[in-house]
Design a protein around this motif. Structure first.
Motif, PDB file in Angstrom:
ATOM      1  N   ASP A 191     -20.677  35.907  85.480  1.00 28.64           N
ATOM      2  CA  ASP A 191     -19.239  36.023  85.227  1.00 28.64           C
ATOM      3  C   ASP A 191     -18.932  37.030  84.123  1.00 28.64           C
ATOM      4  O   ASP A 191     -17.971  37.799  84.207  1.00 28.64           O
ATOM      5  N   SER A 194     -19.319  40.483  85.417  1.00 24.70           N
ATOM      6  CA  SER A 194     -18.195  40.755  86.316  1.00 24.70           C
ATOM      7  C   SER A 194     -16.933  41.083  85.522  1.00 24.70           C
ATOM      8  O   SER A 194     -16.174  41.998  85.885  1.00 24.70           O
ATOM      9  N   ARG A 214     -21.910  36.904  92.352  1.00 24.34           N
ATOM     10  CA  ARG A 214     -20.461  37.004  92.375  1.00 24.34           C
ATOM     11  C   ARG A 214     -20.075  38.339  92.994  1.00 24.34           C
ATOM     12  O   ARG A 214     -20.684  39.368  92.703  1.00 24.34           O
ATOM     13  N   SER A 216     -16.761  41.031  94.284  1.00 25.37           N
ATOM     14  CA  SER A 216     -15.366  41.411  94.118  1.00 25.37           C
ATOM     15  C   SER A 216     -15.056  42.540  95.090  1.00 25.37           C
ATOM     16  O   SER A 216     -15.838  43.493  95.212  1.00 25.37           O
ATOM     17  N   SER A 248     -17.987  33.597  94.346  1.00 27.69           N
ATOM     18  CA  SER A 248     -19.336  33.447  93.803  1.00 27.69           C
ATOM     19  C   SER A 248     -20.102  32.446  94.652  1.00 27.69           C
ATOM     20  O   SER A 248     -19.513  31.556  95.269  1.00 27.69           O
TER      21      SER A 248
END
Length: 347
Positions: A191, A194, A214, A216, A248
């Motif tokens: 995280d 990210s 994760r 995006s 995720s």
């Protein structure tokens, strides 16, 4: 619940479809960055215009990623003697122990999951993890005696841990309390990386640390990220491929980090309630969430709970979960409707 320096979760084989390149400098291309952290590896895939992705700029980005992960390690590693977590574990007082804001954020989430699972998930399981040879203590490759397990269990219990959010601090009511964040720290690291990419206006990416992922946006040409879950038989084969977009996924499993003594296999996943490795038939559980940290913690919790209680827990809390359960000589797939719905939407 697992050691930070061992591959405590299933390592996904991330099969990403690389696109062909042409001579246009502005065409979006996929670039890869990789390194080591937390006793495992990390991989970052980013989509950037070719004209912006110079090797020097990618080197700068990697340095920033490494810096972010170094901070997470310095906060939450049990293998770094000077980390915030190690210093707290050595601290035997009952006064408030100051910690960083991020450290407090992870502790808060861990306590939430512990309460939800009635202690099946418990970051204070460290003494038992160490006793069974999956932590910083040297592994003697011997099954602990019942008296040793009973003694260590007295040192375990999230009820002995308190959190103060402002200013951030934690304290222990049991001086022997020892925390291990390996079941949630990798997800948090994903995280944090990210967040770094988003701050830099990089919106199309995939971040993976030790199997926790994760995503995006998209890959190039608006393709969804394809993430493979390795087969529960321990081979290098891919059992299932899922398409992820702004999600995720974390997986916890029972076959990549075990040891065998006198012909019997012992899992690296310790049940805090019994003080012993899990013995049920759930061999793999994958969890989807917007936060990799949350997915990471829930994957471990459900792995401890097992195929029946774990699935009921996922249903009750509407958690997108995919399980592989061993039945005789085959692996049976079982998923919640939340998991199926998300994948159907993405497909």
């Amino acid at each position: 619940m697992r050691s930070l320096t061992l591959p405590n979760k299933l390592i996904f084989f991330l099969f990403l479809l690389f696109i062909g390149c042409n001579n246009s400098a502005d065409e979006e291309k996929l670039f890869s960055i990789s390194g080591t952290t937390m006793g495992t590896t990390y991989h970052v895939k980013v989509i950037l215009p070719g004209s912006l992705a110079k090797s020097s700029e990618l080197d700068i980005l990697q340095n920033k990623i490494d810096s972010v992960l170094k901070v997470v390690n310095q906060e939450m590693s049990t293998y770094i003697e000077t980390s915030e977590l190690s210093l707290f574990n050595k601290f035997r007082g009952k006064e408030w122990f100051p910690i960083s804001k991020d450290f407090a954020y992870v502790i808060n989430e861990a306590i939430k999951i512990s309460k939800l699972t009635n202690g099946a998930y418990d970051i204070t399981v460290g003494p038992l993890v160490n006793l069974w040879g999956f932590g910083p203590e040297k592994n003697t490759m011997k099954v602990p005696a019942d008296t040793q397990i009973k003694r260590r269990k007295k040192e375990v219990g999230f009820k002995y841990l308190q959190l103060r959010k402002n200013p951030p601090a934690i304290r222990k009511s049991n001086p022997d309390l020892y925390c291990d964040l390996s079941s949630i720290a990798k997800g948090f690291g994903v995280d944090k990386v990210s967040e770094l990419l988003l701050v830099k206006n990089i919106i199309n990416f995939m971040v993976e640390i030790g199997g926790e992922v994760r995503t995006s946006g998209y890959k190039a040409k608006h393709q969804k990220w394809r993430i493979g879950i390795s087969s529960p038989d321990g081979s290098s084969k891919i059992k299932k491929v899922v398409l992820l977009e702004n999600l995720s996924m974390a997986t916890s499993g029972d076959y990549n980090n075990n040891y065998i003594i006198d012909g019997k296999e012992y899992s690296h996943t310790i049940d805090p309630r019994t003080g012993r490795p899990i013995t049920h038939s759930l061999v793999s559980v994958s969890v989807l969430d917007s936060s990799c940290m949350v997915a990471d913690g829930f994957a471990t919790a459900i792995d401890v709970l097992g195929p029946i209680d774990g699935f009921e827990f996922a249903l009750k809390n509407k958690i997108p979960v995919l399980m592989f359960i061993k039945e005789k000589n085959e692996f049976v797939e079982k998923s919640t409707k939340e998991f199926d719905k998300l994948l159907k939407i993405l497909e």
